[in-house]
Design a protein around this motif. Structure first.
Motif, PDB file in Angstrom:
ATOM      1  N   LYS A 188      43.430  15.732  -2.267  1.00 56.13           N
ATOM      2  CA  LYS A 188      42.751  16.841  -1.619  1.00 56.13           C
ATOM      3  C   LYS A 188      41.429  16.274  -1.108  1.00 56.13           C
ATOM      4  CE  LYS A 188      44.642  19.528  -5.437  1.00 56.13           C
ATOM      5  NZ  LYS A 188      45.052  18.357  -6.258  1.00 56.13           N
ATOM      6  N   LYS A 189      40.941  16.806   0.010  1.00 58.89           N
ATOM      7  CA  LYS A 189      39.711  16.272   0.585  1.00 58.89           C
ATOM      8  C   LYS A 189      38.765  17.399   0.969  1.00 58.89           C
ATOM      9  CE  LYS A 189      37.745  13.873   4.529  1.00 58.89           C
ATOM     10  NZ  LYS A 189      37.969  13.308   5.878  1.00 58.89           N
ATOM     11  N   LEU A 190      37.472  17.169   0.735  1.00 64.39           N
ATOM     12  CA  LEU A 190      36.439  18.148   1.049  1.00 64.39           C
ATOM     13  C   LEU A 190      35.314  17.464   1.810  1.00 64.39           C
ATOM     14  CD1 LEU A 190      34.975  20.943   0.585  1.00 64.39           C
ATOM     15  CD2 LEU A 190      34.078  19.916  -1.538  1.00 64.39           C
ATOM     16  N   GLU A 191      34.920  18.039   2.934  1.00 67.08           N
ATOM     17  CA  GLU A 191      33.704  17.599   3.633  1.00 67.08           C
ATOM     18  C   GLU A 191      32.810  18.809   3.829  1.00 67.08           C
ATOM     19  OE1 GLU A 191      32.073  15.088   7.494  1.00 67.08           O
ATOM     20  OE2 GLU A 191      34.194  15.636   7.396  1.00 67.08           O
ATOM     21  N   ILE A 192      31.537  18.661   3.463  1.00 61.79           N
ATOM     22  CA  ILE A 192      30.550  19.731   3.655  1.00 61.79           C
ATOM     23  C   ILE A 192      29.341  19.136   4.361  1.00 61.79           C
ATOM     24  CG2 ILE A 192      29.067  21.454   2.574  1.00 61.79           C
ATOM     25  CD1 ILE A 192      30.955  21.599   0.240  1.00 61.79           C
ATOM     26  N   ILE A 193      28.891  19.808   5.416  1.00 60.69           N
ATOM     27  CA  ILE A 193      27.704  19.417   6.165  1.00 60.69           C
ATOM     28  C   ILE A 193      26.661  20.506   5.995  1.00 60.69           C
ATOM     29  CG2 ILE A 193      26.772  18.835   8.442  1.00 60.69           C
ATOM     30  CD1 ILE A 193      29.607  17.978   9.246  1.00 60.69           C
ATOM     31  N   VAL A 194      25.428  20.112   5.683  1.00 60.82           N
ATOM     32  CA  VAL A 194      24.351  21.086   5.490  1.00 60.82           C
ATOM     33  C   VAL A 194      23.405  21.054   6.680  1.00 60.82           C
ATOM     34  CG1 VAL A 194      24.503  20.977   2.983  1.00 60.82           C
ATOM     35  CG2 VAL A 194      22.929  19.434   4.179  1.00 60.82           C
ATOM     36  N   ASP A 195      22.628  22.124   6.852  1.00 64.07           N
ATOM     37  CA  ASP A 195      21.710  22.188   7.984  1.00 64.07           C
ATOM     38  C   ASP A 195      20.381  21.507   7.648  1.00 64.07           C
ATOM     39  OD1 ASP A 195      20.110  24.012   6.548  1.00 64.07           O
ATOM     40  OD2 ASP A 195      21.093  25.741   7.439  1.00 64.07           O
ATOM     41  N   ALA A 196      19.499  21.446   8.641  1.00 58.15           N
ATOM     42  CA  ALA A 196      18.247  20.695   8.492  1.00 58.15           C
ATOM     43  C   ALA A 196      17.319  21.311   7.461  1.00 58.15           C
ATOM     44  CB  ALA A 196      17.547  20.607   9.850  1.00 58.15           C
ATOM     45  N   ALA A 197      17.468  22.609   7.180  1.00 59.43           N
ATOM     46  CA  ALA A 197      16.594  23.272   6.213  1.00 59.43           C
ATOM     47  C   ALA A 197      17.007  23.007   4.765  1.00 59.43           C
ATOM     48  CB  ALA A 197      16.590  24.781   6.480  1.00 59.43           C
ATOM     49  N   ALA A 198      18.192  22.476   4.555  1.00 59.36           N
ATOM     50  CA  ALA A 198      18.671  22.198   3.195  1.00 59.36           C
ATOM     51  C   ALA A 198      17.976  20.963   2.637  1.00 59.36           C
ATOM     52  CB  ALA A 198      20.182  21.975   3.233  1.00 59.36           C
ATOM     53  N   PRO A 199      17.927  20.849   1.310  1.00 61.01           N
ATOM     54  CA  PRO A 199      17.360  19.621   0.729  1.00 61.01           C
ATOM     55  C   PRO A 199      18.208  18.410   1.104  1.00 61.01           C
ATOM     56  CG  PRO A 199      18.495  20.926  -0.948  1.00 61.01           C
ATOM     57  CD  PRO A 199      18.410  21.784   0.275  1.00 61.01           C
ATOM     58  N   LYS A 200      17.567  17.253   1.230  1.00 58.99           N
ATOM     59  CA  LYS A 200      18.329  16.028   1.480  1.00 58.99           C
ATOM     60  C   LYS A 200      19.234  15.781   0.283  1.00 58.99           C
ATOM     61  CE  LYS A 200      14.984  13.815   4.556  1.00 58.99           C
ATOM     62  NZ  LYS A 200      15.803  14.072   5.749  1.00 58.99           N
ATOM     63  N   LEU A 201      20.515  15.693   0.541  1.00 56.72           N
ATOM     64  CA  LEU A 201      21.476  15.663  -0.556  1.00 56.72           C
ATOM     65  C   LEU A 201      21.312  14.420  -1.432  1.00 56.72           C
ATOM     66  CD1 LEU A 201      24.646  16.985   1.309  1.00 56.72           C
ATOM     67  CD2 LEU A 201      22.962  18.257  -0.051  1.00 56.72           C
ATOM     68  N   ARG A 202      20.872  13.312  -0.864  1.00 50.84           N
ATOM     69  CA  ARG A 202      20.685  12.108  -1.670  1.00 50.84           C
ATOM     70  C   ARG A 202      19.489  12.226  -2.615  1.00 50.84           C
ATOM     71  NH1 ARG A 202      20.298   6.883   1.430  1.00 50.84           N
ATOM     72  NH2 ARG A 202      21.078   5.959  -0.511  1.00 50.84           N
ATOM     73  N   SER A 203      18.662  13.256  -2.417  1.00 47.28           N
ATOM     74  CA  SER A 203      17.527  13.470  -3.320  1.00 47.28           C
ATOM     75  C   SER A 203      17.930  14.223  -4.587  1.00 47.28           C
ATOM     76  CB  SER A 203      16.421  14.245  -2.597  1.00 47.28           C
ATOM     77  OG  SER A 203      16.811  15.599  -2.366  1.00 47.28           O
ATOM     78  N   LEU A 204      19.143  14.795  -4.591  1.00 41.37           N
ATOM     79  CA  LEU A 204      19.615  15.507  -5.774  1.00 41.37           C
ATOM     80  C   LEU A 204      19.945  14.500  -6.875  1.00 41.37           C
ATOM     81  CD1 LEU A 204      21.957  18.100  -4.027  1.00 41.37           C
ATOM     82  CD2 LEU A 204      19.582  18.423  -4.753  1.00 41.37           C
ATOM     83  N   ASP A 205      19.636  14.866  -8.123  1.00 46.01           N
ATOM     84  CA  ASP A 205      19.813  13.888  -9.197  1.00 46.01           C
ATOM     85  C   ASP A 205      21.282  13.741  -9.584  1.00 46.01           C
ATOM     86  OD1 ASP A 205      20.485  15.986 -10.994  1.00 46.01           O
ATOM     87  OD2 ASP A 205      18.408  16.197 -11.637  1.00 46.01           O
ATOM     88  N   ARG A 206      21.574  12.719 -10.368  1.00 41.18           N
ATOM     89  CA  ARG A 206      22.937  12.380 -10.738  1.00 41.18           C
ATOM     90  C   ARG A 206      23.616  13.503 -11.522  1.00 41.18           C
ATOM     91  NH1 ARG A 206      25.428   7.222 -10.880  1.00 41.18           N
ATOM     92  NH2 ARG A 206      27.256   7.073 -12.240  1.00 41.18           N
ATOM     93  N   THR A 207      22.812  14.285 -12.244  1.00 45.09           N
ATOM     94  CA  THR A 207      23.371  15.399 -13.017  1.00 45.09           C
ATOM     95  C   THR A 207      24.103  16.385 -12.113  1.00 45.09           C
ATOM     96  OG1 THR A 207      21.594  15.197 -14.642  1.00 45.09           O
ATOM     97  CG2 THR A 207      22.841  17.250 -14.649  1.00 45.09           C
ATOM     98  N   PHE A 208      23.548  16.620 -10.917  1.00 43.74           N
ATOM     99  CA  PHE A 208      24.195  17.532  -9.972  1.00 43.74           C
ATOM    100  C   PHE A 208      25.564  16.998  -9.577  1.00 43.74           C
ATOM    101  CE2 PHE A 208      25.269  18.771  -5.642  1.00 43.74           C
ATOM    102  CZ  PHE A 208      25.163  20.151  -5.706  1.00 43.74           C
ATOM    103  N   TRP A 209      25.631  15.711  -9.263  1.00 49.47           N
ATOM    104  CA  TRP A 209      26.887  15.129  -8.808  1.00 49.47           C
ATOM    105  C   TRP A 209      27.888  15.019  -9.954  1.00 49.47           C
ATOM    106  CZ3 TRP A 209      26.869  16.026  -4.073  1.00 49.47           C
ATOM    107  CH2 TRP A 209      25.716  15.899  -3.311  1.00 49.47           C
ATOM    108  N   GLN A 210      27.405  14.788 -11.156  1.00 48.51           N
ATOM    109  CA  GLN A 210      28.303  14.796 -12.308  1.00 48.51           C
ATOM    110  C   GLN A 210      28.923  16.171 -12.498  1.00 48.51           C
ATOM    111  OE1 GLN A 210      25.490  13.335 -15.220  1.00 48.51           O
ATOM    112  NE2 GLN A 210      26.362  11.268 -15.180  1.00 48.51           N
TER     113      GLN A 210
END
Length: 309
Positions: free
Chosen positions: A8-30
């Motif tokens: 299964k595959k998921l792609e999500i694109i956020v707008d310019a007002a959203a936080p930079k996704l790479r700034s989210l900590d590892r806990t979020f991605w876990q």
């Protein structure tokens, strides 16, 4: 031994007002990965992308988007809901959720129809099927927000079934190594200049992520003889590449059949040596994506043996 390789595959694109996704900590991605019943095994990063190798495929994170693939009986739709719930529906520009027909769909936690109903609790969109229902087919859910993709936003997917030959025999054998698999697949030549992260599963299975700037590729191999499956995905514009990556991998792995799925790709209904394109489907979304699905079969007779159940 059976393992459901189809992802299964998921792609999500956020707008310019959203936080930079790479700034989210590892806990979020876990937490996002755990929602799919998967774990993060390892990761690599560069200035543009973080690539996570998962127990059930891969996660790629850029500042403005994510791509997640999960296999087995994973629940990727729950990762989509996790992301939208935490980031906020208003910050989402585009969602694309894909699902290929499985070998044993009845063993999955949900159907594509169930997943669409779940997604619509969080965000609106349309669902499509590409391909014959009684053959290879592909399901896609896309949001209907006012988003416009760049024509250069390209994705190419190659799905191979029932692989054979020397490389397939090695992948099913004993005493494998990631180095030897990479060499047999000619990955340094096909994906030159990429930093890679590889994992060899026990007793069988292989995954690799590669990143080069903002470009990525990922390969996942389930080599079990009765249900072998290989997926290859990249955002490289393969049509302008000096090496025909998909054609080379098809020659090496000799699948009985394969599917090619493209977003803003120029590989629609591409001729393949020793393969016949049995069916093709395409559509254009208002969001700027031209999507195509082509199903190929070897042009020689396959002699099968009965399987004792």
């Amino acid at each position: 031994m059976f393992f459901e390789g189809s992802e299964k595959k998921l792609e999500i694109i956020v707008d310019a007002a959203a936080p930079k996704l790479r700034s989210l900590d590892r806990t979020f991605w876990q937490g996002l990965v755990a929602a799919s019943n998967a774990d993060i095994l390892s990761s690599i990063s560069n200035d543009f992308c973080d690539a996570y190798l998962l127990s059930e495929s891969s996660l790629f994170v850029w500042d403005d988007r994510i791509v997640v693939l999960t296999c087995g009986a994973s629940t990727l739709v729950e990762s989509a809901c996790y992301f939208i719930e935490h980031i906020g529906e208003q910050a989402i520009s585009y969602v694309c959720y894909q699902r290929k027909n499985e070998y044993y769909a009845h063993l999955q936690a949900s159907s594509f129809g169930d997943d669409v109903l779940r997604l619509r609790d969080f965000i609106g969109g349309q669902a499509y099927r590409m391909g014959h229902l009684d053959s290879h087919h592909h399901y896609i859910f896309t949001t209907d927000k006012h988003y416009q993709a760049s024509p250069l936003d390209t994705t190419n997917e190659l799905l191979m079934y029932h692989i054979s030959g020397t490389v397939a025999d090695y992948l099913r054998g004993e005493h494998q190594s990631t180095e030897q698999i990479s060499q047999l697949l000619q990955l340094e030549q096909l994906f030159s200049g990429f930093s890679v992260d590889q994992y060899l599963f026990s007793p069988l299975g292989y995954s690799i992520n590669g990143i080069r700037g903002a470009e990525y590729f990922t390969i996942h191999i389930t080599p079990q003889e009765n249900s072998s499956y290989v997926s290859v995905e990249t955002n490289i514009d393969i049509s302008s590449n000096q090496v025909d990556i998909f054609a080379e991998l098809i020659v090496l792995l000799q699948p009985n059949s394969c599917d090619i799925i493209g977003f803003n790709s120029h590989m629609a209904n591409k001729p393949m040596l020793n393969y016949v394109c049995l069916s093709h489907c395409s559509m254009t979304l208002e969001q700027g994506y031209n999507i195509h699905f082509s199903h190929y079969q070897q042009d020689c007779l396959e002699v099968l043996k009965p399987i004792l159940l």
